[in-house]
Write a protein that holds these residues in place. Structure first.
Motif, PDB file in Angstrom:
ATOM      1  N   ASP A   1     -66.291  22.587 -36.353  1.00 15.92           N
ATOM      2  CA  ASP A   1     -65.279  22.473 -35.300  1.00 15.92           C
ATOM      3  C   ASP A   1     -64.215  21.433 -35.634  1.00 15.92           C
ATOM      4  N   PHE A   2     -62.966  21.817 -35.483  1.00 15.23           N
ATOM      5  CA  PHE A   2     -61.780  20.968 -35.611  1.00 15.23           C
ATOM      6  C   PHE A   2     -61.486  20.494 -37.027  1.00 15.23           C
TER       7      PHE A   2
ATOM      8  N   MET B   1     -61.293  24.880 -23.862  1.00 17.74           N
ATOM      9  CA  MET B   1     -60.195  24.017 -24.270  1.00 17.74           C
ATOM     10  C   MET B   1     -59.008  24.922 -24.648  1.00 17.74           C
TER      11      MET B   1
ATOM     12  N   LEU C   1     -55.456  26.187 -26.432  1.00 19.45           N
ATOM     13  CA  LEU C   1     -55.055  26.180 -27.840  1.00 19.45           C
ATOM     14  C   LEU C   1     -54.352  24.893 -28.247  1.00 19.45           C
TER      15      LEU C   1
ATOM     16  N   LYS D   1     -56.509  18.174 -31.424  1.00 19.37           N
ATOM     17  CA  LYS D   1     -57.743  17.558 -31.905  1.00 19.37           C
ATOM     18  C   LYS D   1     -57.896  17.778 -33.414  1.00 19.37           C
ATOM     19  N   CYS D   2     -57.546  18.973 -33.897  1.00 22.41           N
ATOM     20  CA  CYS D   2     -57.598  19.246 -35.341  1.00 22.41           C
ATOM     21  C   CYS D   2     -56.637  18.343 -36.105  1.00 22.41           C
TER      22      CYS D   2
ATOM     23  N   LEU E   1     -61.274  25.980 -35.060  1.00 16.06           N
ATOM     24  CA  LEU E   1     -61.316  25.500 -33.677  1.00 16.06           C
ATOM     25  C   LEU E   1     -62.734  25.493 -33.133  1.00 16.06           C
ATOM     26  N   LYS E   2     -63.522  26.485 -33.522  1.00 18.38           N
ATOM     27  CA  LYS E   2     -64.903  26.567 -33.036  1.00 18.38           C
ATOM     28  C   LYS E   2     -65.722  27.344 -34.058  1.00 18.38           C
TER      29      LYS E   2
ATOM     30  N   SER F   1     -56.801  22.032 -28.546  1.00 20.05           N
ATOM     31  CA  SER F   1     -57.648  22.220 -29.730  1.00 20.05           C
ATOM     32  C   SER F   1     -56.887  21.881 -31.003  1.00 20.05           C
TER      33      SER F   1
END
Length: 84
Positions: A76-77, A1, A3, A9-10, A54-55, A6
Motif C-alpha cells: 500500500d502507498f 479513502m 483518490l 499519501k503515496c 494504492l491498495k 491516497s
C-alpha cells in the motif's frame, strides 16, 4: 479513502509537494485496477508511466542471465519503478 488523499499519501514517500503541485499531478493520473495474478508490465514492454500501489501488494520479478527471482516487493502507498 478518496483518490486524491491516497495519491497524497503515496507522494509523501517521494517528496514534499505544495497543494497546487499535487493538483497538477492528480490531473495527469489515471486509476487502473489490476486483478490478482495479472501483470502491470510484461517482458519486452516499455514502461511509460509511474505507478502507485494504492491498495494491495505486488512484486517485481526478473529472470535473465544476471538475476533470477523476486527483486522488489510493493505494498500500500508504494511507488512502483523499474530498475535500469
Amino acid at each position: 479513502m478518496e483518490l486524491q488523499a491516497s495519491l497524497n499519501k503515496c507522494l509523501e514517500n517521494v517528496g514534499l509537494f505544495t497543494p497546487p503541485q499535487l493538483e497538477e499531478i492528480l490531473a495527469h493520473c489515471t486509476l487502473k485496477k489490476i486483478k490478482k495474478d495479472s501483470y502491470l508490465l510484461k517482458h519486452g514492454e516499455v514502461c511509460n508511466a509511474l505507478s502507485f500501489m494504492l491498495k494491495g501488494a505486488a512484486y517485481q520479478y526478473r529472470d535473465d542471465e544476471s538475476t533470477e527471482g523476486i527483486i522488489e516487493l510493493y505494498a500500500d502507498f508504494d511507488c512502483l519503478v523499474s530498475p535500469s
